[in-house]
Design an enzyme around this catalytic site. Structure first.
Site, mmCIF file in Angstrom:
data_model
loop_
_atom_site.group_PDB
_atom_site.id
_atom_site.type_symbol
_atom_site.label_atom_id
_atom_site.label_comp_id
_atom_site.label_asym_id
_atom_site.label_seq_id
_atom_site.Cartn_x
_atom_site.Cartn_y
_atom_site.Cartn_z
ATOM 1 N N ASP A 271 -4.364 -14.356 0.203
ATOM 2 C CA ASP A 271 -3.807 -13.046 -0.128
ATOM 3 C C ASP A 271 -3.295 -13.038 -1.568
ATOM 4 O O ASP A 271 -2.216 -13.564 -1.851
ATOM 5 C CB ASP A 271 -2.665 -12.729 0.856
ATOM 6 C CG ASP A 271 -2.069 -11.340 0.614
ATOM 7 O OD1 ASP A 271 -2.658 -10.556 -0.145
ATOM 8 O OD2 ASP A 271 -1.006 -11.058 1.218
ATOM 9 N N LYS A 278 0.457 -10.190 -6.551
ATOM 10 C CA LYS A 278 1.635 -11.032 -6.337
ATOM 11 C C LYS A 278 2.043 -11.711 -7.647
ATOM 12 O O LYS A 278 1.238 -11.806 -8.573
ATOM 13 C CB LYS A 278 1.327 -12.091 -5.273
ATOM 14 C CG LYS A 278 1.182 -11.520 -3.862
ATOM 15 C CD LYS A 278 1.049 -12.601 -2.827
ATOM 16 C CE LYS A 278 0.884 -12.029 -1.436
ATOM 17 N NZ LYS A 278 2.073 -11.290 -0.944
ATOM 18 N N ASP A 289 -2.111 -17.334 5.023
ATOM 19 C CA ASP A 289 -2.005 -15.950 5.515
ATOM 20 C C ASP A 289 -2.928 -15.680 6.714
ATOM 21 O O ASP A 289 -3.102 -14.539 7.128
ATOM 22 C CB ASP A 289 -2.289 -14.971 4.368
ATOM 23 C CG ASP A 289 -1.520 -13.662 4.511
ATOM 24 O OD1 ASP A 289 -0.586 -13.613 5.335
ATOM 25 O OD2 ASP A 289 -1.871 -12.696 3.813
ATOM 26 N N GLU A 350 -1.806 -5.526 3.127
ATOM 27 C CA GLU A 350 -3.186 -5.552 3.637
ATOM 28 C C GLU A 350 -3.270 -5.994 5.092
ATOM 29 O O GLU A 350 -4.216 -5.641 5.794
ATOM 30 C CB GLU A 350 -4.042 -6.485 2.761
ATOM 31 C CG GLU A 350 -4.003 -7.978 3.122
ATOM 32 C CD GLU A 350 -2.644 -8.644 2.981
ATOM 33 O OE1 GLU A 350 -1.784 -8.085 2.262
ATOM 34 O OE2 GLU A 350 -2.427 -9.696 3.598
ATOM 35 N N ARG A 352 -1.522 -5.190 7.761
ATOM 36 C CA ARG A 352 -1.488 -4.084 8.722
ATOM 37 C C ARG A 352 -2.798 -3.306 8.726
ATOM 38 O O ARG A 352 -3.166 -2.704 9.720
ATOM 39 C CB ARG A 352 -0.273 -3.193 8.423
ATOM 40 C CG ARG A 352 -0.324 -2.451 7.137
ATOM 41 C CD ARG A 352 1.046 -1.977 6.673
ATOM 42 N NE ARG A 352 1.836 -3.071 6.110
ATOM 43 C CZ ARG A 352 3.061 -2.935 5.621
ATOM 44 N NH1 ARG A 352 3.662 -1.760 5.643
ATOM 45 N NH2 ARG A 352 3.705 -3.974 5.132
#
Ligand code: BES
Ligand code: MN
Ligand code: ZN
Length: 501
Positions: A271, A278, A289, A350, A352
């Site tokens: 991620d 990030k 992740d 992302e 969800r």
């Protein structure tokens, strides 16, 4: 690996003999009294003088000076009987097995009955022994060049237990070992770096698992994912050079395909955050992740191993979350498989999105009860820390069953609220049905609420493991790194599951 014997043989040559010791036995009784006889009462003296400690998780090594066949006795302190439980036993054993491994013991024996009391019987103790052994001695080898020194590991454990039928003990050992091994498989998946565990690799892993345990397997490739209209899942994959995979495993333990439990695991192999990128510190560790996916796969391994009498469909949406000229971006509006449209406010939210389509697809496969597991939010770490998994639900009776399994598995969780006002925040968008990021306040809760929109009326429990899926420090039942959290909880939940009317 494990050998079960009903008769304690004091003359048998063991490298070590492991004994549990409760606080404060003024005088040894039962099997310990017999052992003490071999030592002419000197063990009792050592306990009295404090040279052998009964403090919880203390480990005392005593040389046997040839009085018995075993070279050394390892006393594991169990603390006060009143405060004892299965968790404490597991941790004490875990610490003990770590010490045995560090001493390079290849073989040992355990006096099982010294670890039991009224609340923890011989079957529990057998389960704890094999599970704690698997968990505590787990190591992720990684990709360092091999040293020439071969590692010696504990390869044979003899279990002495006169109290129970040997077959019962063997069955319990098998169950405990399956729980430990399944958890370790999950740990290894999580510890594996993103370049070596792509969505395709995860799909291949699931394929092997399906072949081993005879699961039905369905792996949707990008074309099929497009045809099914999984626009939320596809949006996350859009910037990636790696194709997405929707992985489905089905286990049918009942005659009819009914009362189906859907286990849904977030499988983001890395991620970056996407365009809502990030920070350089925050991005490190994002190979983990896919901890939710790993827990689901680990649980499926246990379920297959134990031949559960339940119906389970596991659904894992897998992709990385990358940046390129093709990547999705804030302000985009996407259409999920359910038909609900979503305004993207944050590409780093992302999880969800991929879970939205996975939940819809689990229902499509007949799931009547849903549990999703995901490294979903940093917010859950702020709220609950690193030791407690965050839960949300639309159905308390289902949550009660998950909670009970989690307590028994020693994987604590805590229920967060799901009020109408938070659902409204998720539904607040000028251009779509939902938005994927209504702001920082309570962001673990709105993330869960978003997934709940796709569970709709189906009983559902959401588990946020962003804090619990890894440990920065070594602990009694494992090394630093992936914990494999929720693997055992999910497997136990499935094993014990009672349909709810
Ligand atoms: N994968 C992260 C959550 C995470 C954070 C897992 C730390 C493990 C450790 C997730 O996709 C994410 O980025 N969440 C954001 C949500 C925010 C953008 C609304 C977060 O928690 O910051
Ligand atoms: Mn993210
Ligand atoms: Zn994520």
């Amino acid at each position: 690996m494990f050998h079960v014997k009903s008769e304690m043989d004091y003359s048998a040559a063991h490298e070590g003999l492991v004994i549990g010791l409760f606080d404060k036995p003024e005088k040894f009784s039962g099997v310990l009294a017999k052992l003490d006889e071999q030592f002419e009462g000197q063990l009792t003296e050592l306990v009295k003088s404090g040279d052998i400690s009964a403090k919880l998780k203390s480990i005392t090594k005593v040389h046997s000076f040839g009085k018995i066949g075993a070279k050394r006795i390892w006393f594991i302190g169990l603390g006060k009987e009143k405060e004892f439980n299965f968790d404490k036993l597991s941790e004490a054993l875990g610490k003990g097995f770590k010490a045995l491994k560090a001493s390079k013991l290849g073989e040992t024996a355990i006096l099982l009955d010294t670890f039991t009391m009224d609340k923890v019987d011989g079957l529990d103790a057998a389960h704890a022994v094999s599970e704690a052994f698997a968990l505590a001695t787990y190591k992720y080898d990684g990709y360092k060049q091999k040293s020439n020194e071969p590692e010696k590991s504990l390869e044979s454990i003899t279990i002495y237990s006169p109290l129970l039928e040997q077959e019962d003990i063997k069955a319990s050992l098998t169950v405990g070992y399956a729980f430990g091994k399944g958890t370790n498989s999950a740990r290894t998946l999580v510890n594996t770096p993103g370049n070596l565990l792509t969505a395709t690799d995860m799909a291949n892993y699931a394929k092997d698992l399906a072949a081993t345990y005879n699961f039905d397997l369905e792996i949707l490739d990008k074309d099929e994912i497009e045809k099914l209209g999984m626009g939320a899942f596809l949006a996350v994959n859009q910037g990636s050079a790696e194709p997405p995979k929707m992985i489905v495993l089905k286990y049918q333990g009942k005659e009819e395909w009914q009362d189906v439990i859907g286990l849904v695991g977030k499988g983001i192999t890395f991620d970056t955050g996407g365009y809502s990128i990030k920070t350089k510190a925050g991005i490190v560790g994002m190979k983990t992740d896919m901890g939710g996916a790993a827990a689901v796969l680990g649980a499926m391994e246990i379920i297959g191993e134990l031949k559960s009498e339940q119906n389970v469909v596991a659904v894992i949406p897998s992709t990385d979350n990358m940046i390129s000229g093709n990547a999705f971006k804030p302000d985009d509006v996407i259409t999920s498989m359910s038909g609900k449209t979503i305004e993207v406010l944050n590409t780093d939210a992302e999880g969800r999105l991929v879970l939205a389509d996975a939940v819809t697809y689990a229902k499509h496969h007949g799931a009547e009860y849903l549990v999703d597991v995901a490294t979903l939010t940093g917010g859950i770490i702020t709220a609950l820390g690193m030791h407690t998994t965050g839960a949300m639900t639309n159905h308390e009776p289902l949550f009660e069953q998950v909670l009970e399994a989690s307590m028994e598995a020693g994987e604590p969780m805590w229920l967060l609220p799901l009020f109408e006002k938070d659902k409204e925040r998720v539904r607040d968008s000028k251009v779509a049905d939902l938005n994927n990021s209504p702001g920082a306040a309570g962001h673990a809760i709105v993330a869960g609420a978003f997934i709940g929109e796709f569970a709709e009326g189906t009983p559902w429990v959401h588990l946020d493991i962003a804090g619990t899926s890894t440990s920065s420090k070594e602990y009694d039942l494992g090394p630093a790194g992936a914990t494999g959290v929720m693997t055992r909880t999910l497997a136990l939940f499935v094993e014990r599951f009672e349909p709810i009317n």
